[in-house]
Design an enzyme around this catalytic site. Sequence first.
Site, PDB file in Angstrom:
ATOM      1  N   HIS A 188     -18.784  32.544  -3.542  1.00 49.62           N
ATOM      2  CA  HIS A 188     -19.151  31.890  -2.282  1.00 49.62           C
ATOM      3  C   HIS A 188     -20.024  32.780  -1.410  1.00 49.62           C
ATOM      4  CE1 HIS A 188     -16.192  28.925  -3.533  1.00 49.62           C
ATOM      5  NE2 HIS A 188     -16.988  28.108  -2.872  1.00 49.62           N
ATOM      6  N   ARG A 295     -18.995  22.472   3.956  1.00 47.06           N
ATOM      7  CA  ARG A 295     -17.799  23.178   3.484  1.00 47.06           C
ATOM      8  C   ARG A 295     -16.927  23.487   4.706  1.00 47.06           C
ATOM      9  NH1 ARG A 295     -21.665  25.256  -0.518  1.00 47.06           N
ATOM     10  NH2 ARG A 295     -20.688  25.240  -2.571  1.00 47.06           N
ATOM     11  N   ARG A 331     -16.485  17.821   3.582  1.00 51.97           N
ATOM     12  CA  ARG A 331     -15.426  18.041   2.593  1.00 51.97           C
ATOM     13  C   ARG A 331     -14.214  18.608   3.301  1.00 51.97           C
ATOM     14  NH1 ARG A 331     -16.387  22.270  -2.131  1.00 51.97           N
ATOM     15  NH2 ARG A 331     -16.213  23.810  -0.484  1.00 51.97           N
ATOM     16  N   ASN A 453     -20.127  24.052  -9.676  1.00 51.30           N
ATOM     17  CA  ASN A 453     -19.673  25.448  -9.748  1.00 51.30           C
ATOM     18  C   ASN A 453     -18.275  25.507 -10.346  1.00 51.30           C
ATOM     19  OD1 ASN A 453     -21.987  25.705  -8.205  1.00 51.30           O
ATOM     20  ND2 ASN A 453     -20.865  25.740  -6.284  1.00 51.30           N
ATOM     21  N   ARG A 464     -15.343  31.923 -12.268  1.00 49.14           N
ATOM     22  CA  ARG A 464     -16.685  32.042 -11.692  1.00 49.14           C
ATOM     23  C   ARG A 464     -16.865  33.332 -10.893  1.00 49.14           C
ATOM     24  NH1 ARG A 464     -16.484  27.241  -7.077  1.00 49.14           N
ATOM     25  NH2 ARG A 464     -18.094  28.350  -5.939  1.00 49.14           N
ATOM     26  N   CYS A 501     -23.344  18.296  -5.693  1.00 47.45           N
ATOM     27  CA  CYS A 501     -23.445  19.240  -4.568  1.00 47.45           C
ATOM     28  C   CYS A 501     -23.228  20.678  -5.004  1.00 47.45           C
ATOM     29  CB  CYS A 501     -22.491  18.865  -3.447  1.00 47.45           C
ATOM     30  SG  CYS A 501     -20.767  18.955  -3.936  1.00 47.45           S
TER      31      CYS A 501
HETATM   32  C1  PEP Z   1     -18.516  23.331  -6.487  1.00 50.35           C
HETATM   33  O1  PEP Z   1     -17.445  23.730  -6.973  1.00 50.35           O
HETATM   34  O2  PEP Z   1     -19.529  23.109  -7.176  1.00 50.35           O
HETATM   35  C2  PEP Z   1     -18.641  23.131  -5.038  1.00 50.35           C
HETATM   36  C3  PEP Z   1     -19.668  22.513  -4.514  1.00 50.35           C
HETATM   37  O3  PEP Z   1     -17.685  23.623  -4.237  1.00 50.35           O
HETATM   38  P1  PEP Z   1     -17.445  25.202  -3.984  1.00 50.35           P
HETATM   39  O4  PEP Z   1     -18.601  25.952  -4.555  1.00 50.35           O
HETATM   40  O5  PEP Z   1     -17.310  25.381  -2.520  1.00 50.35           O
HETATM   41  O6  PEP Z   1     -16.167  25.461  -4.732  1.00 50.35           O
HETATM   42 MG    MG Z   2     -15.650  23.675  -5.782  1.00 47.33          MG
END
Ligand code: PEP
Ligand code: MG
Length: 553
Positions: A188, A295, A331, A453, A464, A501
């Site tokens: 993030h 977010r 969200r 993601n 990740r 997204c």
């Molecule tokens: C994702 O997981 O692709 C997403 C948009 O949410 P975040 O990256 O905040 O987990």
């Molecule tokens: Mg996510």
Amino acid sequence: MQTIQGKSVFGGIAIGKLSLHQKGKNVIKRLRVEDAAAQVQRFEAARAAALGQLAQLYETAKQEVGEANAAIFEIHQMMLNDPDYCESITNIIQTQNVNAEYAVGTTADNFAQMFSAMDDAYMQGRAADVKDISDRLLSILSGADGGAVELTEPSIVAAGDLAPSETVQLDKSMVLGFVTELGSANSHTAILARTMNIPAIILAAGITNPSFDGQLCIIDGFRGVVYVDPDEKTLADCRRRQEEEAQRQKLLESLKGQDNVTLDGQHIHIYANIGDVKDTGAALQYDAGGIGLMRSEFLYLEQRDYPDEELQFHAYRTVAQNMAGKRVIIRTLDIGADKQADYFHLPHEENPALGCRAIRLCLTRPELFKTQLRALYRASAYGKIAIMFPMITSVGEVLEIKKLIHAVQTELKAQDIPFRDDVELGVMIETPASVLVSDRLAKEVDFFSVGTNDLTQYTLAIDRQNQSLERFYDPHHPAVLRMIGMAAENAHREGKWIGICGELGADPALTETFLAMGIDELSVSPACILRLREKVRSTNVAAVREQALKLLK
Ligand code: PEP
Ligand code: MG
């Protein structure tokens, strides 16, 4: 001039003073202890942990930026194993009956002085390294977490690593760019850099060298290179490229106000991802058709305690008003995993990415969730707010959410508080489970938004955040693309729309594939909007459909 090769997470060139953010830079106190042996053990445990960190850093850096650039972490391991250095620390603890921190701090000073006094320039340079390894030991010993990064002038922030909670608190008007020694391109922190439109580089080995603090520095986010104390030629070259980039941006400006339509007439919405109310400025500046992902958890990460209903209501209302009738998808709280706020007192979990995060936390703490839902519904009276829910895995969760929404609506009605009763509800498609039941989910909601993601993380079973696995983290994997295709088919079969997204939405290598799948909306960092529009406008979907869908095969 020192050149450090790292990995770019966001393009652009930044030039400015480097400001080193050192975590756990506490004043070291000299404490008398009864049990010197326990302090020696603490030191040995910290040394083992530091060696582990350095070994991992070396491996990651070697893969990502090559052996020569990774060598610094090998040197640091050797220094931590140096018998003279270790003996000095244990001797101080045992002869003076003092704490491990004091012994490490004193040894660091003594050794640094000794290195600095040497004639050989190479050995003089080791003074910074001995400080560096000692700082690593000290932050492990103190269990230190970072404090806020304080900046008094526009600077390039350098750090070992930056947590999302630290990044979100950066004074954006003061940050020209950031560069870290650790990090992953999907974290993030990296996502925030893209949202904030600032050049950022990770895996820059040795960037926390204390002697760099305050020096002029260049981040070349296109090539993933950092120059500390650049020479005149490099400086002139980077200034010229910075200017060229500004010109390219100007050209893209001409696309403002234009439609997101392909050469053969297919339309797609291009929205903006934001983390903060203030980001609506950038969303409008780059001509976003709406907000595809706010977010909301960043609102929580900026606070020291739970944001109350009023604070949240004002934030959501401001975004809705700023966007003046355009769709704003907010969200609900997606906290957990790498996004942590102390006041939640989340229990330690072995696998936080698979733990009580996002919707699971909200359904476990319905009062917390209802506060947010009340704020969202109240704000809905001021614009076109849509609400979406993260980490959904079942229809049961959606039904539970709807019950809570019904309770909130009943309360608001009873209190005569206005809200819209046609607020669109959507779910994030970011778990394989949600894809596999997307036929049923589509009957319950108005839209899907694919979080690529997390969908990549959970489909490929790859953390990740784990920088050493980056070469396996492949969002182009046919399994991930098939998941998106399947969710799209199921959404459309029920007459619902689907967006993306996650970061993949901005990947121009996949735009044709997404258009061929019939994806209805792409939500990306504000700075990526016009480039994506350009790509859409130059695509003939009919001509490339077959080829584009081959990626799923
Ligand atoms: C994702 O997981 O692709 C997403 C948009 O949410 P975040 O990256 O905040 O987990
Ligand atoms: Mg996510």
